[in-house]
Design an enzyme around this catalytic site. Structure first.
Site, PDB file in Angstrom:
ATOM      1  N   ASP A  32      20.744  17.741  22.128  1.00 41.63           N
ATOM      2  CA  ASP A  32      20.377  18.634  21.028  1.00 41.63           C
ATOM      3  C   ASP A  32      21.199  18.252  19.811  1.00 41.63           C
ATOM      4  O   ASP A  32      22.363  17.847  19.933  1.00 41.63           O
ATOM      5  CB  ASP A  32      20.638  20.097  21.402  1.00 41.63           C
ATOM      6  CG  ASP A  32      19.627  20.634  22.397  1.00 41.63           C
ATOM      7  OD1 ASP A  32      18.481  20.158  22.415  1.00 41.63           O
ATOM      8  OD2 ASP A  32      19.994  21.557  23.157  1.00 41.63           O
ATOM      9  N   ASP A  43      11.950  20.155  21.463  1.00 39.99           N
ATOM     10  CA  ASP A  43      11.870  21.616  21.487  1.00 39.99           C
ATOM     11  C   ASP A  43      10.902  22.124  20.414  1.00 39.99           C
ATOM     12  O   ASP A  43      10.165  23.089  20.638  1.00 39.99           O
ATOM     13  CB  ASP A  43      13.246  22.236  21.268  1.00 39.99           C
ATOM     14  CG  ASP A  43      14.242  21.887  22.362  1.00 39.99           C
ATOM     15  OD1 ASP A  43      13.817  21.593  23.500  1.00 39.99           O
ATOM     16  OD2 ASP A  43      15.460  21.899  22.069  1.00 39.99           O
TER      17      ASP A  43
END
Length: 169
Positions: free
Chosen positions: A126, A144
């Site tokens: 991330d 995502d």
């Protein structure tokens, strides 16, 4: 006079699966760039409300199951692969809606982008960190965004009329 063309995903297999592949490659390319240029734990302030970070998330969205002991890697990987296989089969057989097909492409691209991370390094990379003062939204990545956008599209079309969802917009 032009005939009203009804969309069918099985007649557009090459562009559909090329787009899904391109989405996965974009996601993996950005994650590779982050991994190559930013050590894990790095925080680079871009603006007053946005940072580039490098964090590893062993769980699902919002770090759900992050501390589950390791089994979640296999469960989430299997779940992503199964959902991607189901959506791929549906697209292959023929979806009559361009919007639903696009949503499925986004879901496949996002799920497989994160599955690749889990299988390769045991966690998802991330790097996007939005915040207001000291309140941070959980860090996330392009995969995502694909998953959330695909889910939003499916939710949106579930409230529309059947004629609107089959249009080839």
């Amino acid at each position: 006079m032009l005939k009203n063309h009804v969309f069918n995903s099985n007649q557009h297999r090459f562009p559909i699966f090329s787009l899904a592949t391109a989405l996965i490659l974009m996601d993996q390319g950005i994650k590779a760039g982050v991994a190559l240029t930013m050590p894990v734990g790095t925080i680079e302030q871009v603006s007053a409300w946005f940072n580039l970070v490098h964090v590893l998330n062993p769980g699902a969205a919002f770090s759900f199951l992050a501390n589950a002991g390791g089994w979640q890697k296999y469960f989430l990987s299997a779940f992503g692969l199964i959902i991607s296989a189901i959506l791929t089969r549906l697209l292959w057989m023929g979806i009559q809606s361009f919007i639903k097909s696009f949503a499925y492409i986004l879901l496949i691209g996002g799920a497989l982008g994160n599955v690749l991370d889990r299988l390769r390094i045991g966690a998802v990379v991330d790097y996007l960190d939005f915040h207001w003062a000291d309140l941070h939204w959980p860090a996330f990545n392009l995969a995502d965004i694909y998953v959330m956008s695909g889910a939003f599209l499916l939710l949106t079309i579930s409230f529309s009329t059947p004629a609107a969802t089959s249009e080839s917009t």
